[in-house]
Design an enzyme around this catalytic site. Structure first.
Site, short mmCIF file in Angstrom:
data_model
loop_
_atom_site.label_atom_id
_atom_site.label_comp_id
_atom_site.label_asym_id
_atom_site.label_seq_id
_atom_site.Cartn_x
_atom_site.Cartn_y
_atom_site.Cartn_z
N GLU A 1 -2.83 -5.63 -10.12
CA GLU A 1 -1.67 -6.13 -10.94
C GLU A 1 -1.83 -7.51 -11.61
OE1 GLU A 1 3.08 -5.75 -10.30
OE2 GLU A 1 1.90 -4.88 -8.85
N GLU B 1 6.24 -10.21 -0.74
CA GLU B 1 6.91 -9.33 -1.77
C GLU B 1 8.35 -8.80 -1.23
OE1 GLU B 1 5.76 -6.09 -5.09
OE2 GLU B 1 4.65 -6.25 -3.37
#
Length: 771
Positions: A370, A647
Site C-alpha cells: 500500500e 493501525e
C-alpha cells in the site's frame, strides 16, 4: 531583546525555465515485457573537460529512480530520488554540486536506474504496473563553468549507452535481487559487448520542478539487539525498533552463495509473521562473488523490526548486519519528556511512526502493499507532525499534488498520488475528514510556520473542496448522503467493516463541513479576500445551525451518543453556548468513565477527544484516557511491546497473536495525533499567533506526573517550557525566543505576559486546573 545579525548565506537558483533544459530521457532500447518485473539498466557516457573547473552543477531527474556516479564516485547521499509526485504535471529534479568530482581530461558519468513508483507495480490486489509510463530513463544536465569563463554542458541524449545492471530485479514491494558477480567498479568506462545504444525520448521540461523539501536519506543505523536461530534454521535479527529502511551486509561468502533477507514487523511462534504484509514480498537477495563486500539494496525499502537471513555461513558477528533507517531528512523541531516512562515511550513511538511514514510522501504504512498518501491520515496528524519536524517543504509539495489530483468538481482523492484502488476506492468519491485536508492542512501549516504563501498556493483547492460539499449538502446544509468512512477504525467496528462506527458517519461529515467552511473563511481573511471571508463564515454558521437542528436531541445531548460525536461537536465549536458545551463535556466524560477509560474512537475522534475533555473542564479524564493500560488504549500498544503506533488499537491481540483483519499494520501515525495534545496541554506549548510570534505557555499537570518538559524550534528560535510539582507547588521555567513574546497561563488562574528570554514562575496547584 535584539539579536545579532546572522551570518550571510549564499543563495543559488536552479533551472528556472523550461528552456533552460536541453536534456532528454535516455534509457535502454531493448525490448521488455511491460507486465513483468524488469531488470534495471545502467546508462553512461564519457566527456572531456578542456580546462580547470571553477563550478559544476548536475541537475538530475528520471522516469523511475536513479543513483548517479561521476568518475566512479557516488553523487549525493539521497535515496529513492526523484521521489513520488504526480509525474505528468510535476517531475522533481535535484541539484548537486559536482565541482570536486571532475578533472581536466576524460571523465565518465553513469547512472543506475530502477522502476520505482514510475513504472513499478503499485497498489492493491496484486498491484498495477506502468502507471506513469512503460519507459525508464535518466534526465541529466551537467553544467560546467571553467576558470577561463567558458562553459560546457553535458546532457542526456542519444549518444549515451545502456546495459543491464547487476541488479537482477527490484521493486518497492518486492525487494531487490543483486548478483555481485556481475559488478565491476569501472562499469561506467569499461568496454563490453553488453553496452548498446539508448532510446532518447522527449520530456516536457515545463513539468520539471525543484524540490521544496529535503530528500530521503539514511538518518540512522541500528545494530540488532538479538540474533537467534529459528526452528527453521534461519537467523532471526531483532533490531529493537520498527523502522522504514533496509539492511546493509558486510559479508564474505563463497561465489554463487545465495543470501536471502526477509523482513517483518512482528514474530509469531519464533518465526517472521508476514501475513500483514499482504502482497509485499519484502525480500532481498544477494548472490555472493567470493570476496568480502558491503552491500545494501539501492531501490527498495521495507517496514520492519525483524529480519530473517538464510544462506549465511557461520555466526553473524557484531557489525555484520546493520539496519539503516530511511525517510525524508526533515529537521527535528519538537521534543517532549515527562516523569512517566510509558508516556515518554508513547511519544517516541509516535515520532518513529512519523519518521517511518514520511518517505517522500506521508504514507499510511511502510511495510505492506500500500504505502499511499492517505489524505485523512495526514489531515488529523498534521498538527503533531509540524511540531515534531520541519515538514513544511515536504507537505507543501504534497499539497500541490493534492491540488493536481483534485477532480474538476472539487473531489479530493482518498490518497495522493492517485493509483487504481480496486472496487473499494473506485470511483473516487468525496469523503469527509479525508477531503478536508485541502482546507484544514494549509491552515495548520500556516499556524505552525507563519507563511501566508501556503494559504495562497492552496486557496483555490480549498475553495473547490468546500464548494463541492456545499453543493452536495444543498439548501439543508447537511452532508447526509453518499459514501463516507466516518470514524474509521472505531474499535467497536467489525473487522470486515471498519467504517461501521458508533458515531453516525453523516454527523461526522456535517461537522467537518462546518469546520472546513470556517477555516476557508479564516484563510480568506488572511489573504484579504473580504467577500469570500463573509460568504464562508456565513456558510459555516448555516451548517452549524443545521447540525444542531439535526443532531441535538430534545434532551440536549447528541442523537449519536458516542465519544467521537461529542469530541467533534465540542472541538468544531458547534455548541450554542458554554452551558451546552459543559453539558456535552460532562456526557463525554461519563462515556469515557463508563468505558473504563478505554478509547472508543477511530480516525475522526481520536485526534480531538483529549482536547474536548480538556476544553470542557475534564482534563483529569483526558489524562485517565491517555494513561489507561487496558485494550484498547494508547498505553496498551506500549505495554504490548510496540515501538510505533498501530493501525488498529488491537493490531496485536491480548493473547499475543496478530489481529486477523486484512488491515493490520504496526506502523500508522494517525492514532498518534494525540501528540499534539501532549505538546500543548501536558507540556504546555502552542502558537498563540501564526509562526509562534506570540506563544501560549499553558501547562495542565495531571495523571500523577511530577514533571514534564517540551521544546519546539519555532521560526524565531527555540521555545521551551519545563514544569515540576513539589508539595503542591508548580515551578515553571520557560524560554521565549528573540523576536517573540509569550502569554503564560498558570493552573491557579494567573496570566502573565512575558518577553523574549528565560523566565521562572511558580504557583500553588488547585486539585484540577480549569481551562
Amino acid at each position: 531583546m535584539i539579536s545579532d545579525w546572522s551570518p550571510s548565506a549564499p543563495v543559488e537558483t536552479g533551472l528556472l525555465h523550461a528552456d533552460d533544459w536541453v536534456a532528454s530521457v535516455v534509457g535502454p532500447a531493448w525490448q521488455e515485457d511491460a507486465e513483468e518485473l524488469r531488470r534495471p539498466p545502467r546508462v553512461r557516457t564519457s566527456f572531456s573537460v578542456a580546462s580547470t573547473v571553477s563550478r559544476a552543477r548536475l541537475y538530475v531527474s528520471a522516469h523511475g529512480l536513479y543513483e548517479v556516479e561521476i568518475n566512479g564516485q557516488r553523487v549525493g547521499d539521497d535515496a529513492l530520488s526523484p521521489g513520488w509526485t504526480v509525474y505528468g504535471q510535476r517531475l522533481r529534479y535535484y541539484t548537486y554540486d559536482v565541482t570536486e568530482h571532475l578533472a581536466v581530461g576524460e571523465n565518465a558519468i553513469g547512472s543506475w536506474l530502477s522502476d520505482g513508483w514510475y513504472r513499478g507495480r503499485l497498489g492493491f490486489h496484486g498491484g498495477y504496473p506502468n502507471l506513469y509510463g512503460s519507459d525508464i530513463g535518466l534526465i541529466a544536465q551537467l553544467e560546467i563553468e571553467h576558470a577561463d569563463g567558458t562553459r560546457t554542458v553535458v546532457a542526456t541524449d542519444e549518444s549515451w549507452e545502456a546495459a543491464p545492471s547487476p541488479i537482477i530485479s527490484t521493486g518497492l514491494y518486492e525487494g531487490e535481487r543483486y548478483d555481485a558477480r556481475l559488478q565491476r567498479d569501472d562499469w561506467a568506462t569499461a568496454p563490453g559487448r553488453e553496452w548498446s545504444g539508448v532510446r532518447a525520448l522527449p520530456v516536457d521540461h515545463a513539468t520539471l520542478i525543484a524540490p521544496e523539501g529535503p530528500p530521503v536519506r539514511c538518518t540512522e543505523e541500528l545494530l540488532p539487539v538479538s540474533v537467534t536461530a529459528s526452528a527453521s534454521g534461519a537467523w532471526i535479527l531483532d533490531f529493537g525498533q520498527n523502522i522504514s529502511g533496509r539492511l546493509r551486509l558486510d559479508v564474505k561468502a563463497d561465489e554463487g552463495r545465495v543470501l536471502t533477507l526477509r523482513h517483518a514487523e512482528v514474530l509469531q511462534d519464533g518465526e517472521l509473521y508476514t501475513r500483514p504484509l499482504r502482497g509485499a514480498a519484502a525480500t532481498d537477495v544477494l548472490i555472493a562473488d567470493g570476496s568480502r563486500i558491503s552491500w545494501e539494496p539501492r531501490f527498495t525499502i521495507h517496514g520492519f523490526r525483524y529480519a530473517e537471513i538464510t544462506g549465511w555461513s557461520g555466526e553473524i558477528a557484531p557489525g555484520d548486519v546493520v539496519a539503516r533507517v530511511y525517510h525524508t531528512d526533515m529537521e527535528r523541531t519538537g521534543w517532549f519528556e515527562s516523569s512517566d516512562p510509558l508516556l515518554n515511550r508513547l511519544h517516541e513511538n509516535i515520532r518513529w511512526s512519523m519518521r517511518d511514514n514520511f518517505v517522500d510522501i506521508p504514507t499510511d504504512c511502510p511495510q505492506r502493499d500500500e504505502r499511499l498518501g492517505w489524505t485523512g491520515d495526514l489531515q488529523v496528524f498534521a498538527p503533531a507532525a509540524s511540531y515534531l519536524y520541519d515538514c513544511s517543504g515536504m507537505l507543501r509539495s504534497w499539497l500541490r499534488d493534492v491540488a493536481a489530483e483534485q477532480l474538476p468538481d472539487g473531489t479530493v482523492p482518498w490518497y495522493v498520488p492517485v493509483i487504481p484502488g480496486g472496487d473499494e476506492w473506485t470511483p473516487i468519491r468525496p469523503g469527509a475528514a479525508w477531503g478536508d485536508v485541502a482546507a484544514l492542512t494549509p491552515w495548520t501549516l500556516y499556524r505552525q510556520f507563519g507563511d501566508e504563501q501556503i494559504l495562497r498556493d492552496q486557496y483555490d483547492s480549498a475553495k473547490r473542496w468546500v464548494d463541492l460539499v456545499a453543493r452536495l449538502a444543498g439548501p439543508s446544509r447537511l452532508w447526509n448522503t453518499g459514501f463516507q468512512l466516518g470514524d474509521w477504525l472505531d474499535p467497536a467496528a467489525p473487522p470486515h467493516d471498519p467504517a461501521d462506527a458508533t458515531t453516525d458517519r453523516y454527523l461526522v461529515a456535517t461537522a467537518y463541513f462546518a469546520w472546513s467552511s470556517l477555516h476557508l473563511a479564516k484563510a480568506a481573511g488572511v489573504l484579504g479576500k473580504a467577500d469570500d471571508q463573509t460568504t464562508y463564515a456565513r456558510l459555516s454558521a448555516e451548517v452549524k445551525a443545521a447540525f444542531r437542528a439535526e443532531y441535538v436531541a430534545d434532551s440536549g445531548l447528541l442523537t449519536s451518543d458516542a465519544q467521537t460525536a461529542y469530541a467533534l461537536a465540542i472541538e468544531f465549536e458547534l455548541a450554542a453556548d458554554q452551558e451546552e458545551l459543559a453539558r456535552w463535556g460532562s456526557r463525554l466524560a461519563d462515556l469515557v468513565r463508563a468505558g473504563g477509560n478505554r478509547i472508543a474512537t477511530g480516525f475522526a475522534g481520536t485526534p480531538l477527544i483529549t482536547d474536548a475533555l480538556t476544553h470542557s473542564g475534564h482534563v483529569d479524564v483526558a489524562y485517565d484516557l491517555l494513561l489507561e493500560r487496558e485494550c484498547p488504549s494508547w498505553m496498551y500498544t506500549v505495554l504490548s511491546g510496540g515501538t510505533t503506533t498501530w493501525e488498529r488499537w488491537d493490531s496485536l491481540l491480548p493473547d499475543g497473536t496478530v489481529n486477523p483483519g486484512g488491515m493490520t499494520s504496526f506502523n500508522h501515525f494517525a492514532l498518534g495525533a494525540v501528540a499534539d495534545w501532549i505538546h500543548r496541554t501536558v507540556g504546555g506549548l502552542a502558537p498563540l499567533e501564526p509562526g509562534y510570534r506570540r506563544i501560549a505557555f499553558a501547562p495542565h499537570p495531571g495523571g500523577g506526573l511530577e514533571f514534564a518538559r517540551t521544546a519546539h524550534e519555532t521560526p524565531y528560535g527555540r521555545a521551551a517550557i519545563e514544569w515540576r510539582l513539589d508539595e503542591g507547588v508548580m515551578r515553571v521555567a520557560l524560554t521565549v525566543p528573540t523576536g517573540a513574546s509569550g502569554v503564560v497561563s498558570l493552573p491557579d488562574g494567573e496570566v502573565v505576559e512575558v518577553g523574549s528570554g528565560v523566565h521562572e514562575l511558580r504557583c500553588r496547584m488547585p486539585r484540577y486546573a480549569p481551562v
